[in-house]
Design an enzyme around this catalytic site. Structure first.
Site, PDB file in Angstrom:
ATOM      1  N   SER A   1      -4.208 -26.898  35.593  1.00 46.55           N
ATOM      2  CA  SER A   1      -3.040 -26.120  36.041  1.00 46.55           C
ATOM      3  C   SER A   1      -2.316 -25.519  34.831  1.00 46.55           C
ATOM      4  O   SER A   1      -2.914 -24.718  34.103  1.00 46.55           O
ATOM      5  CB  SER A   1      -2.141 -27.004  36.891  1.00 46.55           C
ATOM      6  OG  SER A   1      -1.151 -26.239  37.516  1.00 46.55           O
TER       7      SER A   1
ATOM      8  N   GLU B   1      -8.168 -24.879  43.133  1.00 51.04           N
ATOM      9  CA  GLU B   1      -7.879 -26.291  42.861  1.00 51.04           C
ATOM     10  C   GLU B   1      -9.174 -27.111  42.877  1.00 51.04           C
ATOM     11  O   GLU B   1     -10.158 -26.733  43.511  1.00 51.04           O
ATOM     12  CB  GLU B   1      -6.881 -26.809  43.899  1.00 51.04           C
ATOM     13  CG  GLU B   1      -5.518 -26.129  43.719  1.00 51.04           C
ATOM     14  CD  GLU B   1      -4.468 -26.556  44.724  1.00 51.04           C
ATOM     15  OE1 GLU B   1      -4.792 -27.317  45.663  1.00 51.04           O
ATOM     16  OE2 GLU B   1      -3.306 -26.112  44.564  1.00 51.04           O
TER      17      GLU B   1
ATOM     18  N   HIS C   1      -4.703 -22.672  40.787  1.00 51.04           N
ATOM     19  CA  HIS C   1      -4.285 -22.766  42.200  1.00 51.04           C
ATOM     20  C   HIS C   1      -4.576 -21.414  42.862  1.00 51.04           C
ATOM     21  O   HIS C   1      -3.751 -20.873  43.589  1.00 51.04           O
ATOM     22  CB  HIS C   1      -2.784 -23.076  42.319  1.00 51.04           C
ATOM     23  CG  HIS C   1      -2.343 -24.302  41.583  1.00 51.04           C
ATOM     24  ND1 HIS C   1      -2.583 -25.576  42.050  1.00 51.04           N
ATOM     25  CD2 HIS C   1      -1.678 -24.446  40.409  1.00 51.04           C
ATOM     26  CE1 HIS C   1      -2.073 -26.461  41.192  1.00 51.04           C
ATOM     27  NE2 HIS C   1      -1.524 -25.806  40.184  1.00 51.04           N
TER      28      HIS C   1
END
Lengths: 278, 278
Positions: free
Chosen positions: B135, B204, B177
């Protein structure tokens, strides 16, 4: 053969100019650029891509000829496919110096970015080609380019939009028309995202002559504002809302005028000293 | 001594992960990271700086130990001066792999940027240290980092804010994401400013294992969207108003799942072939 030929193997100069440089009186900045490129032996290519004005290239061509260059060619890259034209790449291959005019830096990056012309400019600069640019042409020289932003002295998290530039050096982020357009806030914002590159705020008619040793010397009638974030202790950049002002502690600031130097490796500013011109 | 020691002199792997990677079932991505770092010989350092949650580092520490690493150390750099701590730099100096957790990538860049820790990570990655991030920890790995931006599929000139990242490679711009947060528009915007880097949109629980040969292999349960702008013929990025949609012609798009590869030098995507694991 220009100076580029003589110091084969070292990087050429990188010369961002803050815009509106004198072209009619003594043309000090452009004259010095021509001299570095070899003076009467200099072959210069002008890239007017940033400009909407079709006369821009021809005007610089005339100026560089008046200043004594041997050969000046304008390469009006207008579309991405122009950046693969063999005859124009050939001109870049042989040039001692390249000059990028002002206009819109996104027009430069969207037209040249990722093309053979951009790769050639990067490769040849590493081997000695001198590359100067004014205004938009200055902004694009570094790895991180200010694409656009807002005016004002106080940094805000969303005050500036960065984009990848030509990538000749990652040590600086360049802003131009600096005091004329009140751009301290956006330059502080740009360097605060990641306090690694040094911000260079160039006034109009002012240039940084950045040598292969990563020392720059100031020339021209205005000042260069150096925003050095390497000793920043804290910033609220990561926790600020996008429109809120951002606090930054520990920026080191220098205002440099003609003859001053700044060493981008040692992060050291020096006043002019009597010595041979670089 | 991990694999890093055996291939001394070549760059370590760069492993961006799209966030929310599996840590409790088979932990395929994290297991593979540990294996690359040397398995039972692996010394791993966890940098939880991006996260606000004080437990983040400990949780990864536990996971990496369960996956068989020899030694795991959490280095909770919280302020810029932490990034000069000799004992922590020592840990990075000896590590086979470094893992950057999720959170806020601006917290990572404002804390680590321009410090000894950042320079050490760059230098050691060039010599073989493997660096993974999930992330926010993925976003920061490349030279140009997406700091924040808006959702939606259509690009707009002001849709995304780029900032300098850790700079392990300039060949990619990473978003994470990806399908979960509808980020195609902002990735298209990011690559359109300058069509030179390739956009990597990571779903993800999906990772790109990017080797020293600049070929990446996909692992995990989702997909990676490759946005290759090198053949873009035209974009209106330079002439659009900031809130207008932007047109882009000629983007090449690939959706890659586990086992697919993409060569960042040749700009070539390949389906999985039966072969030894990279």
């Amino acid at each position: 053969m220009g100076e580029q030929g003589r110091r084969n193997g070292t990087r050429g100069c990188i010369i961002p100019i803050g815009g509106a440089e004198d072209k009619v009186r003594d043309s000090a900045i452009l004259r010095r650029f021509v001299r570095i490129c070899g003076g009467r032996r200099a072959r210069i290519a002008v890239i007017p891509t940033a400009s909407q004005d079709p006369e821009t290239g021809a005007r610089y061509e005339e100026t560089f000829k008046e200043l004594g260059s041997r050969e000046v060619r304008t390469l009006p890259f207008a579309e991405r496919r122009d950046c693969e034209r063999k005859d124009w790449l050939e001109v870049l291959e042989r040039a001692d110096g390249v000059f990028l005019t002002g206009g819109n830096q996104l027009r430069l990056s969207t037209t040249l970015g990722g093309t053979k012309a951009a790769r050639l400019l990067r490769r040849r600069n590493r081997k000695g080609l001198h590359i100067a640019g004014t205004s938009a042409g200055a902004a694009i020289l570094s790895e991180h380019m200010i694409a656009f932003g807002a005016e004002g002295p106080t940094p805000h998290a969303d005050m500036v939009t960065l984009a990848p530039g030509l990538g000749l050096t990652a040590r600086i982020i360049i802003d131009q028309h600096f005091r004329q357009r009140d751009r301290l806030g956006r330059l502080l914002t740009a360097v605060s995202y990641n306090p690694t590159a040094v911000g260079l705020g160039l006034d109009e008619d002012t240039a940084a002559f950045l040598g292969p040793d990563d020392v720059l010397e100031v020339a021209g009638s205005g000042a260069i504002t150096i925003v050095d974030p390497t000793e920043v202790e804290y910033s609220s950049m990561d926790s600020s809302q996008q429109h809120d002002p951002v606090s930054i502690l520990g920026v080191r600031l220098h205002i440099l005028v003609e003859g001053c130097t700044y060493d981008l490796r040692a992060h050291r500013a020096s006043a002019p000293a009597p010595r041979e011109e670089r």
